[in-house]
Design an enzyme around this catalytic site. Structure first.
Site, PDB file in Angstrom:
ATOM      1  CG  ASN A 191      -2.096   0.826   1.141  1.00 57.47           C
ATOM      2  OD1 ASN A 191      -2.747   0.837   0.106  1.00 57.47           O
ATOM      3  ND2 ASN A 191      -2.403   1.553   2.191  1.00 57.47           N
ATOM      4  CG  HIS A 200      12.490   1.901   4.477  1.00 56.99           C
ATOM      5  ND1 HIS A 200      13.729   2.226   4.997  1.00 56.99           N
ATOM      6  CD2 HIS A 200      12.707   0.841   3.656  1.00 56.99           C
ATOM      7  CE1 HIS A 200      14.635   1.383   4.526  1.00 56.99           C
ATOM      8  NE2 HIS A 200      14.030   0.537   3.704  1.00 56.99           N
ATOM      9  CG  HIS A 250       6.936  -1.181   4.285  1.00 54.87           C
ATOM     10  ND1 HIS A 250       6.805   0.196   4.202  1.00 54.87           N
ATOM     11  CD2 HIS A 250       5.880  -1.607   5.013  1.00 54.87           C
ATOM     12  CE1 HIS A 250       5.724   0.574   4.865  1.00 54.87           C
ATOM     13  NE2 HIS A 250       5.136  -0.495   5.365  1.00 54.87           N
ATOM     14  CD  GLN A 281       1.249  -4.201   6.150  1.00 52.86           C
ATOM     15  OE1 GLN A 281       0.734  -4.803   7.078  1.00 52.86           O
ATOM     16  NE2 GLN A 281       0.823  -3.009   5.756  1.00 52.86           N
TER      17      GLN A 281
END
Lengths: 367, 367
Positions: free
Chosen positions: A181, A192, A194, A196
């Site tokens: 997202n 940063h 990333h 999930q």
């Protein structure tokens, strides 16, 4: 050093345990080398007691994680929990060393494999069993997912495949969703780069519906949906954004978001682990291209949601169409798509632009 | 003057036709009186050619309305298309006169009953058949829905019931969703208090699922879901925000949004038109209370989506639980709830607060 089951065994990985007990795996193009302690922002484990309750009218689970409200929110630039630890007095989630991608259990999970039985509650209350992992795409805080090299992007595909396989190992997890997202416009709390992973102990509604629809198509027509879809899009051509041979990107004819883009393998597959090393590499190239086009479209960082759809894990579902969906949230410069009455209240999207037009605009983006 | 089928026949209505051909109905507590021409922002009808396409994996329709991109967006204060026309040189959507609520066909509809057959397109392409109406809650541009008097709010309930009945008359419409989307935070383009009605020529996924779940409950237990739900919530009490006797508000035990509130009749009903005048009045009082509590919670205008769920219209579905859902988008002051990976990619919500806690906070709001 754990065995990393990737096609061709080109990549490297190593497992660690954080001071608070959470697992960490580092993945790399080169052999992993760690040059500082394995850190955790706090030595104490978060007492996660996630709960699920059944929504009797929508027929779906709702997750309650009351410990999440205190989680990190837009930290000042001097503290980035996803960067390698530079000051041991202020440990982050990650050590210094040689690695490209890191995966660890979320400190504030919505689901855990060790969720305790909740106190008695309303009918349909149970433990929030599952797992939530954080996937850090790069050691650089400033970059974007699209800034990964093609080789690093191929590593990410292999990481998603590896996590899916490993999360399924205990037999509890029945479905894994990898996602990113991106964008402060949609509430992202850490910039940063990333993503999930959510691992569910059941098949959630979207995956259940996709499986049911694809199985029906296969039963009625005798062929997998994904193969027919790719053949039709290649034949028409107007919605194909990039065709890399083993993988392609398409604005699907039924796009719900204006510039919705699907990244698919050309050969039907149900999970990322079904793909060869060459197919994973092609998927990686097409994904990188698709992400770059979204940012190029309006000349800024397009807020988006990326979701990776794979077959459930409690059996073989060859009919399930493995694919990656990108939902770009801008429908024009500065104009967000919000989910309003018809989308949320009826479950049906209204889109202002035909997919053929959106695909043409994406193809015309100069990279 | 049209017959306005409202319990007790307390209210008034009158039908008109706009210069561009669109229908307009004015509703009032007092007899309708119009003191200016019936206006339209433009004398020419918008050439709406809405299209639907089938999403084969989600199993739902997607609406395409390419004429919508040019629609009114945050107009300057001097032009408000939902205010009564003050300057005939710049006509709005509404005349001057005596009326409380106005309903007219949307100039930029996602669905129309006269949608032409689209040009040949991908498999699963068809005309976007249905209707989109705008419901203007008040002549005042500055107010909120919660500022309506209890009598005006009861009129609104009767208006929703009347529109549902009238939209179903031709036999084409199978489901009607009334909703209000409020707040610039969620892309609302016109701040004059108003809602919308979407009328579908099929039963959309959310209503289909609710019907299926409620029918199964009824079949298995022999009693309607809504009656059991109200009895259980009244017995427990901790999630009931206001009980007005004939209607009540509850934070449901399976709330997906932090302060999600349901407004329900105490006696099971399938549609607003099933309710007596007293029941509609009670529902109106509870709805007004619930809206005021949401704004009082953080001391500002809570952005929200309100949806009114009624049974499909192609038959009798006494099992369907009529209710109003309020989705407040703030989970804490200044903290929006965004639909991210698990919500959009898997169809399952993560909520940071238990409904019992949210209900307590809503009950403690000083009105």
């Amino acid at each position: 050093m754990t065995e990393f089951r990737t096609p061709g065994n080109r990549f490297h990985s190593q497992d660690f345990t954080k001071p608070d007990g959470r697992p960490l795996t580092l993945y790399g193009l080169a052999p992993i080398a760690v040059t500082s302690e394995i850190p955790s922002p706090s030595p104490e484990a978060v007492d996660a007691r996630p709960v699920m309750r059944w929504h009797p009218l929508r027929g779906e689970w709702v997750m309650y994680a009351a410990h999440r409200l205190g989680r990190t929110f837009l930290p000042p630039p001097e503290y980035n929990p996803l960067a390698p630890t530079s000051d041991p007095e202020h440990p982050t989630e990650l050590p210094r060393g040689t690695y490209d991608i890191a995966v660890f259990a979320n400190r504030f999970p919505s689901l855990t494999l060790t969720a305790p039985q909740p106190e008695p509650g309303p009918a349909g209350t149970r433990a929030g069993v599952g797992a939530c992992e954080v996937v850090v795409f790069s050691q650089s805080a400033q970059g974007r997912l699209a800034d990964l090299s093609e080789e690093q992007m191929a590593l990410l595909i292999a990481v998603w495949a590896d996590r899916t396989t490993r999360l399924a190992e205990g037999g509890t997890v029945r479905s894994v969703l990898a996602f990113e997202n991106r964008g402060v416009e949609v509430g992202v709390t850490l910039h940063h780069p990333h993503g999930q992973l959510y691992a569910y102990d059941h098949v959630p509604p979207v995956q259940a519906r996709m499986l049911e629809q694809a199985q029906r198509y296969h039963t009625e027509g005798g062929r997998p949906w994904l193969g027919d879809f790719v053949a039709e899009e290649r034949a028409g051509g107007e919605r194909v954004v990039l065709d890399d041979g083993l993988a392609l990107s398409v604005v699907p004819p039924f796009a719900r978001y204006t510039y919705e883009t699907w990244v698919l393998p050309a050969r039907p597959a149900a999970r990322l682990s079904d793909l060869s090393a060459d197919e994973q590499a092609s998927l990686a190239r097409v994904l990188k291209d698709a992400l770059n086009r979204l940012d190029g479209l309006f000349g800024g960082r397009m807020p988006y949601l990326m979701t990776v759809h794979q077959a459930p894990l409690d059996g073989e579902y060859p009919e399930f169409p493995l694919h990656i969906e990108l939902y770009p949230y801008l429908r024009a410069p500065g104009r967000m798509k919000y989910l309003a009455g018809t989308e949320q209240g009826a479950g049906e999207f209204a889109n202002d632009k035909f997919p053929e037009v959106a695909a043409r605009e994406l193809k015309e983006v100069v990279l």
